[in-house]
Write a protein that holds these residues in place. Structure first.
Motif, PDB file in Angstrom:
ATOM      1  N   GLU A   1       0.810  -1.282   0.040  1.00 15.41           N
ATOM      2  CA  GLU A   1       0.014   0.118  -0.071  1.00 15.41           C
ATOM      3  C   GLU A   1       0.906   1.334   0.172  1.00 15.41           C
ATOM      4  O   GLU A   1       1.741   1.276   0.731  1.00 15.41           O
ATOM      5  CB  GLU A   1      -0.994  -0.013   1.248  1.00 15.41           C
ATOM      6  CG  GLU A   1      -1.862  -1.155   1.237  1.00 15.41           C
ATOM      7  CD  GLU A   1      -3.214  -0.831   0.549  1.00 15.41           C
ATOM      8  OE1 GLU A   1      -2.961   0.419  -0.447  1.00 15.41           O
ATOM      9  OE2 GLU A   1      -4.062  -1.349   0.328  1.00 15.41           O
TER      10      GLU A   1
ATOM     11  N   PRO B   1      -1.207   3.594   4.065  1.00 19.82           N
ATOM     12  CA  PRO B   1      -2.202   2.429   4.662  1.00 19.82           C
ATOM     13  C   PRO B   1      -3.358   3.254   4.895  1.00 19.82           C
ATOM     14  O   PRO B   1      -3.823   4.545   5.036  1.00 19.82           O
ATOM     15  CB  PRO B   1      -1.412   2.551   6.163  1.00 19.82           C
ATOM     16  CG  PRO B   1       0.038   3.067   5.849  1.00 19.82           C
ATOM     17  CD  PRO B   1       0.014   4.208   4.698  1.00 19.82           C
ATOM     18  N   ARG B   2      -4.774   2.401   4.815  1.00 20.14           N
ATOM     19  CA  ARG B   2      -5.796   2.766   4.907  1.00 20.14           C
ATOM     20  C   ARG B   2      -5.962   2.974   6.419  1.00 20.14           C
ATOM     21  O   ARG B   2      -5.391   2.297   7.410  1.00 20.14           O
ATOM     22  CB  ARG B   2      -6.636   1.543   4.554  1.00 20.14           C
ATOM     23  CG  ARG B   2      -6.388   1.162   2.884  1.00 20.14           C
ATOM     24  CD  ARG B   2      -7.473   0.070   2.739  1.00 20.14           C
ATOM     25  NE  ARG B   2      -7.564  -0.984   3.332  1.00 20.14           N
ATOM     26  CZ  ARG B   2      -8.649  -1.798   3.653  1.00 20.14           C
ATOM     27  NH1 ARG B   2      -9.688  -1.490   3.299  1.00 20.14           N
ATOM     28  NH2 ARG B   2      -8.201  -3.016   4.470  1.00 20.14           N
TER      29      ARG B   2
END
Length: 213
Positions: free
Chosen positions: A4, A7-8
């Motif tokens: 990613e 990051p979510r």
């Protein structure tokens, strides 16, 4: 998803509606998928839901604790094989209460309903409200398998305004308070996006509710 770029992060989609990415680790996801496979077996197993107007839902469903049918609850599969609904496991309820604590920072009544929906690549869920319960405890939604577009709307209408959220395997979504009766649905599933180690083709959604019955 590996590598990613960003990051979510936790997101409050609306007041009382919170998305926590990657809340379930890989081990817990595998455990839940195996549990779903057992719950899907007959009697009182996975079924096609038929609406009063004669249509059918494209996502298939199995219930625990109380059996949901359009638009009420029963102790037997009144719109299927007539068998007693499978019991709601205590550990699943504790998982739900933990989810609410982490997402909303509050406690809630013990959960006693689970609706497990299975989506293949062509399945959808129209905009609807979870309004057949007699309690206003937050709804807990756990995603397993294929990624989906989760459309979270408002409490007044099935149309805009709404927010589309990408829910991946392991994600948690909780909605309560001012958003408890918001319309929501799944307009799209992305086939082939499930983590390979789950050995799952499609998407499972475990929704926990408090009946108040």
């Amino acid at each position: 998803m590996a590598a990613e770029l960003f990051p979510r992060a936790r997101t409050e989609v609306a007041p009382g509606a919170v998305h926590l990415p990657d809340w379930l680790d890989a081990t817990r996801q595998r455990e839940l998928v195996e549990a779903c496979r057992e719950w899907a077996r007959p009697p009182a197993g996975l079924r096609t839901v038929r609406t009063p107007g004669g249509g059918t839902m494209t996502a298939r469903q199995v219930c625990l604790g109380w059996h949901w049918y359009p638009y009420g609850y029963a102790r037997t599969v009144v719109d299927g094989d007539g068998a007693p609904v499978k019991p709601f496991p205590h550990w699943l309820g504790e998982l739900g209460r933990s989810a609410v604590r982490e997402a909303l920072g509050t406690t809630t009544q013990p959960y006693d309903i689970a609706l497990i929906n299975f989506y293949d690549g062509d399945a959808r869920m129209g905009m609807h409200r979870d309004s057949d319960e007699q309690a206003d405890a937050p709804v807990v939604s756990l995603s397993l398998g294929d990624t989906c577009v989760f459309r979270f709307g408002n409490t007044e209408t099935r149309t805009r305004p709404y927010t589309d959220v990408e829910l991946r395997s392991g994600d948690l979504f909780v909605f309560g308070g001012a958003s408890r009766l918001a319309y929501h649905g799944v307009p799209r599933v992305h086939p082939g996006t499930a983590p390979p180690e789950l050995r799952l083709t499609g998407r499972l959604n475990i929704t926990l509710r408090v009946s108040g019955l």
